[in-house]
Structure formats: C-alpha cells, structure tokens
Design a protein around this motif. Structure first.
Motif, PDB file in Angstrom:
ATOM      1  N   GLN A 134    -110.481  90.566  42.074  1.00  0.00           N
ATOM      2  CA  GLN A 134    -110.496  90.428  40.882  1.00  0.00           C
ATOM      3  C   GLN A 134    -110.023  89.083  40.472  1.00  0.00           C
ATOM      4  OE1 GLN A 134    -112.167  92.256  37.997  1.00  0.00           O
ATOM      5  NE2 GLN A 134    -111.758  90.445  36.970  1.00  0.00           N
ATOM      6  N   GLN A 135    -110.970  88.107  40.033  1.00  0.00           N
ATOM      7  CA  GLN A 135    -110.285  86.790  39.873  1.00  0.00           C
ATOM      8  C   GLN A 135    -109.520  86.538  38.463  1.00  0.00           C
ATOM      9  OE1 GLN A 135    -110.731  83.903  41.867  1.00  0.00           O
ATOM     10  NE2 GLN A 135    -111.127  85.303  43.470  1.00  0.00           N
ATOM     11  N   PRO A 136    -108.526  86.000  38.390  1.00  0.00           N
ATOM     12  CA  PRO A 136    -107.854  85.853  37.160  1.00  0.00           C
ATOM     13  C   PRO A 136    -108.543  85.190  36.146  1.00  0.00           C
ATOM     14  CG  PRO A 136    -106.433  85.219  38.970  1.00  0.00           C
ATOM     15  CD  PRO A 136    -107.717  85.340  39.389  1.00  0.00           C
ATOM     16  N   ILE A 137    -108.492  85.364  34.718  1.00  0.00           N
ATOM     17  CA  ILE A 137    -108.948  84.787  33.616  1.00  0.00           C
ATOM     18  C   ILE A 137    -107.932  83.712  32.930  1.00  0.00           C
ATOM     19  CG2 ILE A 137    -110.091  84.693  31.403  1.00  0.00           C
ATOM     20  CD1 ILE A 137    -111.094  87.580  32.381  1.00  0.00           C
TER      21      ILE A 137
ATOM     22  N   PRO B  22    -116.214  85.155  31.032  1.00  0.00           N
ATOM     23  CA  PRO B  22    -115.224  86.056  31.536  1.00  0.00           C
ATOM     24  C   PRO B  22    -114.567  86.708  30.728  1.00  0.00           C
ATOM     25  CG  PRO B  22    -115.641  84.004  33.047  1.00  0.00           C
ATOM     26  CD  PRO B  22    -116.304  83.765  31.702  1.00  0.00           C
ATOM     27  N   ALA B  23    -114.222  88.177  30.803  1.00  0.00           N
ATOM     28  CA  ALA B  23    -113.256  88.790  30.248  1.00  0.00           C
ATOM     29  C   ALA B  23    -112.908  89.883  31.261  1.00  0.00           C
ATOM     30  CB  ALA B  23    -113.596  89.448  28.999  1.00  0.00           C
TER      31      ALA B  23
ATOM     32  N   TYR C 230    -110.230 102.493  27.361  1.00  0.00           N
ATOM     33  CA  TYR C 230    -110.691 101.371  27.750  1.00  0.00           C
ATOM     34  C   TYR C 230    -110.160 100.190  27.083  1.00  0.00           C
ATOM     35  CZ  TYR C 230    -113.957 104.585  29.353  1.00  0.00           C
ATOM     36  OH  TYR C 230    -114.495 105.940  30.168  1.00  0.00           O
ATOM     37  N   LYS C 231    -109.674  99.068  27.651  1.00  0.00           N
ATOM     38  CA  LYS C 231    -109.165  97.871  27.217  1.00  0.00           C
ATOM     39  C   LYS C 231    -110.001  96.667  27.329  1.00  0.00           C
ATOM     40  CE  LYS C 231    -104.372  99.468  26.919  1.00  0.00           C
ATOM     41  NZ  LYS C 231    -102.879  99.132  27.355  1.00  0.00           N
ATOM     42  N   LEU C 232    -109.927  95.784  26.384  1.00  0.00           N
ATOM     43  CA  LEU C 232    -111.011  94.387  26.771  1.00  0.00           C
ATOM     44  C   LEU C 232    -109.911  93.297  26.781  1.00  0.00           C
ATOM     45  CD1 LEU C 232    -113.522  93.272  27.249  1.00  0.00           C
ATOM     46  CD2 LEU C 232    -114.217  92.967  25.182  1.00  0.00           C
ATOM     47  N   ASP C 233    -109.764  92.599  27.598  1.00  0.00           N
ATOM     48  CA  ASP C 233    -108.478  91.457  27.563  1.00  0.00           C
ATOM     49  C   ASP C 233    -107.269  92.143  27.149  1.00  0.00           C
ATOM     50  OD1 ASP C 233    -110.568  88.639  27.214  1.00  0.00           O
ATOM     51  OD2 ASP C 233    -109.861  89.663  28.754  1.00  0.00           O
TER      52      ASP C 233
ATOM     53  N   PHE D  17    -112.028  95.440  35.861  1.00  0.00           N
ATOM     54  CA  PHE D  17    -113.228  94.919  36.205  1.00  0.00           C
ATOM     55  C   PHE D  17    -113.486  93.536  35.403  1.00  0.00           C
ATOM     56  CE2 PHE D  17    -114.006  98.675  38.528  1.00  0.00           C
ATOM     57  CZ  PHE D  17    -113.669  99.825  37.653  1.00  0.00           C
ATOM     58  N   GLY D  18    -114.172  92.518  36.011  1.00  0.00           N
ATOM     59  CA  GLY D  18    -114.384  91.339  35.593  1.00  0.00           C
ATOM     60  C   GLY D  18    -115.869  91.547  34.841  1.00  0.00           C
TER      61      GLY D  18
END
Length: 636
Positions: free
Chosen positions: A90-93, A476-477, A434-437, A498-499
C-alpha cells in the motif's frame, strides 16, 4: 547487568526505575514469533544473583508505523521518515500544502519516503509547509493513522562522522554514522571502506576485494549501514578478513578518507582510521518457532539466522513428522526449501501440495537439517504444530475487487467493491466500519449494499456533493475496512487498507451576477475550467449554457439586416476573468441602432435593466472537470 549491555543478538537497557530492562533485538524478529528467554548472570545492587526459569515469549507486532521526522534535504527534496520499515503493498498518500504530490515508490523495508523537489509546490526558503500523509503500512500490515504536520527548511554545518563499528557476522559489521547521509555518491559506498591488513590496503573492486554496503532498515534514522567484506585476493572466498578458514579472529584497520561521505548539506567527514577485531562465526542456525502456512499445505520452521535454502542444501531425511495417531510422514525432496520472502524460514512439504488434515503434528528436526552460509550445521530440536480446529474460529479477511470483468461489480472512481473471504453478517453494511482517508463514512456520504447473494461482497458508492477535489480520472485515497464479522461472529483480526481513487463530485454553484457595460460577470463558489468556458463562443452556445433575461425578456443579440454588412448578427464569447478563476465573463456584441437595412432585428440588450442568469450545466465545468450545478438562478 549494566545499562546498554550488548550481546550478539540483542541490546539490554536499564529503565529509570532500575527494575525494568528493555531488550532490543539487533535483527528484526518476524511477527507472531516465539523464542526462549532466560535471565542469568544478573545481580541486584546488593550483589545477590537474579535468575529465572527458561520461558517462551511470543513477539507480536500490532503497533502501526508513525512519522518520526519530516525534513528538507539540501537538494530541496522532502524526506518523510517512518518509525519502522514499510510494506510496498500500500503506497503512502502525500499532500504538501494541500496539493497531492508524487513520491518515489516505496520498496518493502523502506523507512523513508522521498518527494523530489520537482514534484513539490513552490515553497520559499525558511517557510513552513503543511504535510499530510496517510495509507502507509509496516511489514506486519499495520496501517498508520492519518498524519498532519509541518516542516521547515533548515541549515546544517556539522560534519558527519563514524560513531561505531560492531560485528554482526563472520565478515559483517554495522557502521553507524552521526547523522543521515545524502543520497548517491555522498552516502557510504563500498569504495569508501578500505581495509588495511599488515602493509596492504584492500579496496573494493581491486585484487578480488568485494565490499557490500546497505542501509539497515531496522534503523529509522538512516544512520546505520550493514557492511560485508570478502577479500578473495588474500585467500579462499570464505576466509574474508581471516588468515584461514579456522582462524578464531580477524584483526584489521578500517579506513575512510576525508570527505568520502557527506550529509544532505554537503558537509564532508574527517578522515577515519580505526583498528577492528572480528570473531569467527562457528554457530549454526538455531530453531525458533513453527506454524502451519496460511494455505494449510505446508509447515513453516523459523530459525534465528538465514540458511542455505536450496533443495540440495536442505537435508529432508532429518525432518520427521508424526501425527497424533503415530503415523510417520517424511519431508518431500525439492519442495522443502527456504521461504521466498524470508531466508530464515524453512517451508516443509509432506503432503505434495494437498491441504494438511486437521490435527496435531510433532516435527523432529535432526542435527544438520540446515546450515548457514559458512557451512555451520543446525542443532537438533523438536516442535509441535496444531492444524485446524473443530469450531469455526477463522476470521474473515477483506480484499478490494479491481478485476476488469463485465458481469460483476468492480471498483472504480468514487465506487469501491470489497470482497470478503467468506459470508459476512450485517456489520458489513455498517458504514461506520469503513473510513475514507481516516474519516468514517455514513449514510449522508455513501450508499452500501451486498452485490452478491453469497453475502461475501459489498459495493460502496459515494454520493454526489461529498468530494470537493480531484480530477475526474481519480485522485489516490485510502479506504479502511475494519470490525466486519462473519456469520459465526468472528471479527476481522485487523483493519485492512486499500488504495482507491476518488474524484470531485461537488458541482460549482453560481453565486452572483454583475453587469459591466456589455459584459456579464458570473461568480461561482469554486474555480472554473477555462477550456470549457472559452468553448462557449456563439449566441447559440451561450443560449444552451445560460438562460439570460433582460428584465423579463429572453436576451436576443439581434441582426443588422441585409445591406452593406450582409446581415451581420450579434455575437457572444465567454472567458475567465484574468486573475480570478472563479469568475466567468460573458462578452456581448449586440446589434442595435442600425438604419437603412432590410430585415433588421435590434438586440434587446439593456444593461440598465435587471439581468437574470440561470445555469443549465450543458458545457461549463469546474477546474476538476466536473459540471457546474444546473438550474441555479442569480441576478444583478
């Protein structure tokens, strides 16, 4: 015991209460690994000996990575240092001053994320920049909390120096420097480390000398380097620094020339010249722990060091497996080898790729089953492994569905499909899971539903007006899934990240109307795309985009009529107001006051009357290519 005492594998540090000791391993221990532990040779302040029985302790990593430092290099690159090695799954944002920025790809084991200067927004020298980071995972797949911080450019005039050199293997050492070095030739390179034995200096690449250098990923400060020496020119390959293959010790002088290494501010080191003594490694790999593989087809035996793991180097005849009924199994040749991603783990196959039946298995590891790179043989050991359970205790896991099939729900921009490893319960439809960012979803932000009668997959769709940034192709998020339980009540063991891609779905809204001569200036609540604005350049396109009333009448621009001007019609053009991307200017060219022409139709444009504008959303888009809100009316 003295604070800071170091053994071959761990460092013990006495805490301030003088009763507690923190033990830090020199080598990274795998997650969920058991090892034996005993206190011996320790005395209290009165000289009384302190001992303990041999105990088994399991190391479990549940600590998420954190950011320990953000700083600018002299080159202008931004470096973000994490508290532990990261996974590459999982690449950092990263966002700087609220702008998404691209960083160098994270490779498994990295502790530093670098954003090249060319990818950063303009930041003046000495200024403070905001830094947002999310999504990074450690090697145990623990996910960091969302980070919001600041960073200031600084100046450094201190020279880097080598502070210690310690043995880690027969021909290997750890070299610690006083500060993080710059990249490329400024970092510690094989050519920088010269070895003086007697009167001869050995340099990498000369007379068969091979020196390897790499950053120690267990040091989050990037000050520690793992170094190995192989001086083939002075003897057989395994001699390395030693006079012979049986010599008990090796003595040499380590030399680093002045300015061989430099920090990020181009400060070079002073010359280094230090005598070093290493002791020969005569210890074979020691058994640490055992477990069944995730696919239940093999057993995994973990040792305390890397070993020769090719099928020809492992002695399968010394691995005997017996079940609870006394049935004997033998490890299979060729498929009993080192694990592909961990050179300390032996994968034992005794079923030929079939699942192992549930039960308890005793594994006898004969002396010499494996050997390390120097040929030292492992000692004998015995371990027990339990496979399976009568009751359903398997916890569900989650994956993001990204397959490009045409007959199944898949993940896209602002739409996320999460597949579970088994049937799940109503908790899978709870948006709070579920969380988004880092922000929990709810019914005002998204819709969620099972997309399969098997109840092992859900679809989440973001509602309109919930995302206010990001191009339509997607930005990306991170989507985080946690606390979902299967139908037996088993809850996910850990959160899964997950990206995903999100995009602006919040329409720009018309706010005010101004009239300046023959120009109408419309102000929106966010920036407008100039390309879609300038595409409106005829009266017909203007009428399709806006309903404009002059007083109570629909705007007509008129025609001059037949004659010298050949019936020239009124015109209109749209553009952004210079210096303000939130304002759209409608420039009108009405045909009025002509005389002597046949079929003339004068424009009804009158800037002294009330001008009312209503949007249709036909063409105009905001800066993220999302259409402006239709049916919004404003007047001057």
């Amino acid at each position: 015991m003295v604070e800071g005492t170091t053994t071959g594998q761990a460092k013990a540090a006495l805490e301030a209460d003088k009763k507690s000791v923190v033990i830090t391993f020199a080598d990274k221990k795998p997650n969920n690994t058991a090892f034996t532990f005993q206190v011996d040779g320790v005395t209290d302040v009165e000289g009384n000996k302190v001992t303990s029985e041999v105990q088994t302790i399991t190391v479990t990593d549940t600590v998420a990575p954190t950011i320990t430092e953000t700083k600018f290099a002299a080159t202008g690159d931004l470096t973000i240092t994490f508290s532990e090695p990261l996974a590459a799954t999982q690449q950092p944002i990263v966002r700087v001053n609220n702008t998404p920025v691209a960083h160098t790809p994270v490779v498994a084991g990295d502790t530093v994320v670098t954003v090249p200067a060319a990818n950063l927004p303009a930041i003046a020298g000495g200024a403070t920049a905001t830094v947002f980071v999310s999504s990074a995972q450690d090697t145990a797949l623990n996910t960091m909390a969302v980070y919001n911080g600041t960073v200031v450019k600084a100046v450094d005039t201190t020279k880097p120096a080598i502070t210690s050199v310690t043995q880690t293997g027969q021909n290997t050492v750890k070299v610690v420097v006083s500060e993080e070095l710059a990249a490329g030739d400024s970092a510690l390179q094989p050519e920088d480390l010269k070895v003086l034995i007697g009167s001869k200096v050995y340099t990498h690449g000369v007379d068969g000398t091979v020196v390897t250098v790499g950053l120690d990923t267990n040091d989050t400060t990037n000050k520690t380097y793992n170094v190995s020496f192989n001086l083939e020119g002075k003897g057989a390959p395994n001699y390395g620094l030693y006079a012979s293959n049986t010599a008990a010790a090796a003595q040499f002088t380590l030399i680093v020339d002045a300015n061989a290494i430099k920090d990020a501010y181009n400060n070079g080191n002073d010359a280094y010249n230090q005598g070093i003594t290493l002791n020969r490694d005569a210890q074979g790999p020691r058994f640490v722990s055992s477990k069944v593989a995730v696919d239940k087809k093999t057993l995994e035996l973990t040792f305390d060091e890397a070993f020769q793991g090719a099928d020809t180097a492992v002695d399968e005849t010394k691995l005997l497996i017996t079940n609870a009924e006394g049935v004997r199994f033998t490890a299979l040749d060729a498929t009993t080898v080192v694990k592909s991603d961990n050179d300390k783990v032996l994968v034992v196959d005794f079923t030929g790729a079939a699942e192992i039946e549930n039960g308890t298995y005793t594994v006898q590891i004969g002396a010499g089953a494996v050997k390390d790179a120097l040929g030292n043989l492992s000692a004998a050991a015995t371990t027990t492994v339990t496979v399976g359970s009568a009751a359903d205790t398997v916890k569900p896991t989650a994956t993001l569905d990204t397959e490009t099939t045409t007959d199944a729900a898949v993940t896209g921009v602002n739409k996320f499909v999460v597949d579970f490893s088994e049937e799940v319960g109503a908790s899978a439809l709870d948006l709070a899971n579920y969380k988004l960012d880092g922000v929990a979803l709810d019914s005002t932000k998204a819709n969620i539903y099972f997309n399969s009668s098997a109840k092992n997959s859900v679809t989440i769709e973001l509602k309109a007006e919930t995302v206010a940034f990001g191009a339509q192709a997607g930005t990306p998020a991170t989507l985080t899934v946690s606390n979902v339980a299967d139908k037996a009540g088993n809850v996910m063991e850990k959160a899964a990240d997950f990206g995903v891609n999100i995009a602006d779905n919040t329409a720009a809204v018309l706010q005010t109307v101004q009239v300046l001569g023959n120009d109408i200036v419309l102000t929106f609540n966010e920036n407008i795309d100039s390309t879609t604005a300038t595409a409106i350049d005829t009266p017909e396109e203007l009428a399709a985009e806006f309903e404009i009333l002059v007083g109570s009448d629909v705007l007509t621009l008129g025609t001059l009529g037949t004659g010298g001007a050949d019936g020239a019609a009124g015109d209109a053009a749209v553009s952004l107001v210079a210096g303000n991307a939130k304002q759209v200017k409608i420039s009108l060219t009405p045909q009025v006051n002509g005389t002597g022409y046949t079929g003339q139709v004068s424009s009804n444009w009158d800037p002294t009357k009330t001008i009312t504008v209503k949007t249709t959303g036909a063409t105009l888009k905001d800066a993220n290519e999302y259409g402006v809100k239709a049916d919004v009316t404003a007047h001057n």
